[in-house]
Design a protein around this motif. Structure first.
Motif, short mmCIF file in Angstrom:
data_model
loop_
_atom_site.label_atom_id
_atom_site.label_comp_id
_atom_site.label_asym_id
_atom_site.label_seq_id
_atom_site.Cartn_x
_atom_site.Cartn_y
_atom_site.Cartn_z
N GLN A 1 12.69 -2.81 -1.06
CA GLN A 1 11.59 -2.89 -0.10
C GLN A 1 11.61 -1.72 0.89
O GLN A 1 12.64 -1.06 1.09
CB GLN A 1 11.62 -4.23 0.64
N THR B 1 2.23 5.40 -0.01
CA THR B 1 1.31 4.36 -0.44
C THR B 1 1.37 4.27 -1.97
O THR B 1 2.13 4.99 -2.63
CB THR B 1 -0.13 4.67 0.00
N ASN B 2 0.52 3.42 -2.53
CA ASN B 2 0.47 3.29 -3.99
C ASN B 2 -0.59 4.18 -4.63
O ASN B 2 -0.65 4.28 -5.85
CB ASN B 2 0.18 1.83 -4.37
N GLU C 1 -5.37 3.93 -0.52
CA GLU C 1 -4.51 3.40 0.54
C GLU C 1 -4.08 4.50 1.49
O GLU C 1 -3.89 4.25 2.70
CB GLU C 1 -3.28 2.72 -0.07
N ASN D 1 -4.82 4.38 5.60
CA ASN D 1 -3.78 4.52 6.62
C ASN D 1 -3.95 5.77 7.46
O ASN D 1 -3.64 5.76 8.65
CB ASN D 1 -2.40 4.48 5.95
N THR E 1 -11.26 1.14 -1.71
CA THR E 1 -10.95 0.04 -0.81
C THR E 1 -11.93 0.05 0.35
O THR E 1 -12.71 0.99 0.52
CB THR E 1 -9.50 0.13 -0.31
N GLY F 1 0.86 -1.28 10.01
CA GLY F 1 0.45 -1.15 8.61
C GLY F 1 1.67 -1.06 7.72
O GLY F 1 2.73 -0.58 8.14
N LEU G 1 3.07 -1.70 3.20
CA LEU G 1 2.81 -2.08 1.82
C LEU G 1 4.12 -2.52 1.17
O LEU G 1 5.16 -1.89 1.38
CB LEU G 1 2.23 -0.89 1.04
N THR G 2 4.06 -3.56 0.38
CA THR G 2 5.27 -4.03 -0.30
C THR G 2 5.92 -2.94 -1.11
O THR G 2 7.15 -2.83 -1.17
CB THR G 2 4.92 -5.22 -1.22
N TYR G 3 5.10 -2.09 -1.74
CA TYR G 3 5.64 -1.08 -2.65
C TYR G 3 5.62 0.33 -2.06
O TYR G 3 5.69 1.31 -2.79
CB TYR G 3 4.86 -1.11 -3.97
N SER G 4 5.55 0.44 -0.74
CA SER G 4 5.57 1.75 -0.10
C SER G 4 6.88 2.47 -0.40
O SER G 4 7.96 1.96 -0.12
CB SER G 4 5.40 1.58 1.41
#
Length: 450
Positions: A84, A113-114, A118, A122, A147, A307, A309-312
């Motif tokens: 994480q 970001t992904n 995204e 941000n 988005t 801000g 993200l789970t996968y940052s």
């Protein structure tokens, strides 16, 4: 591979039964099943090979299945697949170091970001919080992602179905000499008048309410519009004058695509924020990010940035970025992309244009080019109308079909075909692809009225 179908008809049937495709009326599409890819080519299940002049979505900068990049992903997966964002991670730290070393000026931090949308979201949030303002200027001819905030900043028609969207977005016209909104006749006039237009809008909107100006360093999907000399420097000066954050969207234009690490390097301009994705690791694993300058970073030293993200900074993605950047350096891919533009693509497209009445203009740099197609070179009437669909778009559909029949996969957008192959494509492969374009343009020539 266990559980993965290997028959093209099954792949297609499962797709049609279960996959919901983006930007599509689901019953009107016919996706081509792809079996594999290598270098600048991909292959369907019937064994037909296509030279890719689209780099998929202008992101496979390093080409398909680069063995060193594939090996790096496998090595990272064997060592640590995921962790994480709150932990420090070796792949993430090294990716950030390499990216900031390549960036201009004091862009010394990376928020991962992904993907590009995204990153846009941000970057806007950072600009608004840093300035305490809410308006953002975005160009009419632009694409910044799908988005909610990114599509609101997007200028092109794909935005329309999502309106009403985020408030506070102000539209402006960027430079586009071939179809000048400012009645300019030279690059110098276009630059001066486009900057005056932007200044006037800022003044009338109230400079104290404007948080950011976001623009693609080189406009991508909406035409490969290369700014005239002085334009980006002029935007930088306006931002400095009014305390506005300059955001350069380099999602498509960065990482070698324009023959430099970042497109802004062509003009020695340093934005406050740069968004990136696509070419940073050629989409082998989803990755994007925001490069942040020292002043904006300082804003969040004692203030929480709201801000995340789970996968940052995902280890597989960052590991692939580390490998990709080092491969680019070792194999001189940025230099190769620059040379392809100046020595091969530019000259070959110029020769092609001389032979076809449907070619209105050729423009670009590096491996980022557009051929704009018209019905009349004198009036510059587009081959198909703006935002054409159905029968109105038929000429471009026929052109694309002619390319594919001959083994070339084009990128078609509006009344243009974009020449955007992988940055690793050889000079001979470029000439092979342009020879196919030369044949396919006979289709569009038939629509010319003069």
């Amino acid at each position: 591979m266990y559980g993965i179908p290997t028959d093209g008809s099954i792949v297609k049937a499962l797709d049609r039964a279960h996959v919901f495709h983006s930007w599509s009326a689901q019953a009107q599409i016919d996706p081509l099943p792809i079996a594999g890819a290598s270098g600048s080519y991909f292959t369907d299940y019937a064994g037909k090979r296509y030279l890719d002049f689209s780099s998929q979505l202008v992101n496979v900068n390093i080409g398909y299945q680069h063995p060193k990049l594939v090996a790096a992903i496998a090595e990272q997966a064997a060592r640590l697949c995921t962790i994480q964002p709150s932990f420090a991670n070796d792949a993430r730290s090294e990716a950030a170091r390499l990216i900031t070393e390549l960036a201009p000026g004091d862009l010394n931090r990376v928020f991962f970001t992904n993907g590009g949308a995204e990153a846009t979201e941000n970057a806007l949030r950072m600009a608004r919080l840093h300035t305490g303002r809410f308006k953002v200027f975005a160009a009419h001819r632009s694409y910044h992602g799908a988005t909610a905030g990114a599509i609101a900043m997007t200028g092109e028609p794909r935005r329309w179905a999502s309106e009403p969207g985020m408030p506070g977005v102000i539209r402006f016209f960027g430079p586009y000499l071939y179809r000048s909104a400012f009645y300019a006749s030279t690059p110098e006039e276009e630059c001066e008048r486009a900057l005056q237009h932007l200044r006037d809008l800022i003044v009338f909107e109230g400079p104290a309410s404007v948080a950011a100006i976001i623009l693609e360093s080189v406009v991508g999907t909406n035409g490969v519009l290369v700014p005239p000399p002085g334009y980006l420097a002029g935007v930088r000066a306006l931002c400095d004058e009014f305390g506005i954050v300059m955001i350069a969207d380099e999602v498509m234009a960065g990482f070698g695509r324009c023959g430099e690490w970042f497109a802004v390097d062509h003009w020695d301009v340093t934005p406050d924020l740069i968004t990136f994705a696509k070419g940073v690791n050629s989409g082998y694993v989803p990755l994007g990010g925001v490069l942040i300058n020292d002043a904006i970073n300082e804003t969040f030293q004692s203030r929480v940035y709201p801000g995340g993200l789970t996968y940052s900074g995902h280890p597989l993605a960052c590991g692939s970025a580390v490998a990709s950047i080092n491969i680019f350096k070792d194999e001189r891919i940025v230099e190769h992309a620059r040379e392809l533009g100046t020595d091969v693509i530019g000259p070959e497209l110029t020769k092609l244009a001389e032979n076809h009445p449907s070619v209105g203009e050729v423009r670009g740099l590096g491996v980022f080019w557009a051929v704009e197609l018209v019905r009349d070179q004198r009036t510059r009437e587009p081959l198909v109308p703006f935002n054409a669909s159905g029968p109105d778009a038929a000429p471009m559909g026929e052109f694309a079909a002619a390319c594919k029949q001959r083994g070339l996969w084009p990128m078609v957008a509006g009344n243009r075909t974009h020449v955007v192959p992988p940055c690793t494509t050889s000079a001979d492969e470029i000439r092979e692809g342009i020879a196919i374009l030369d044949e396919a343009l006979e289709v569009t020539d038939r629509y010319c009225t003069a």
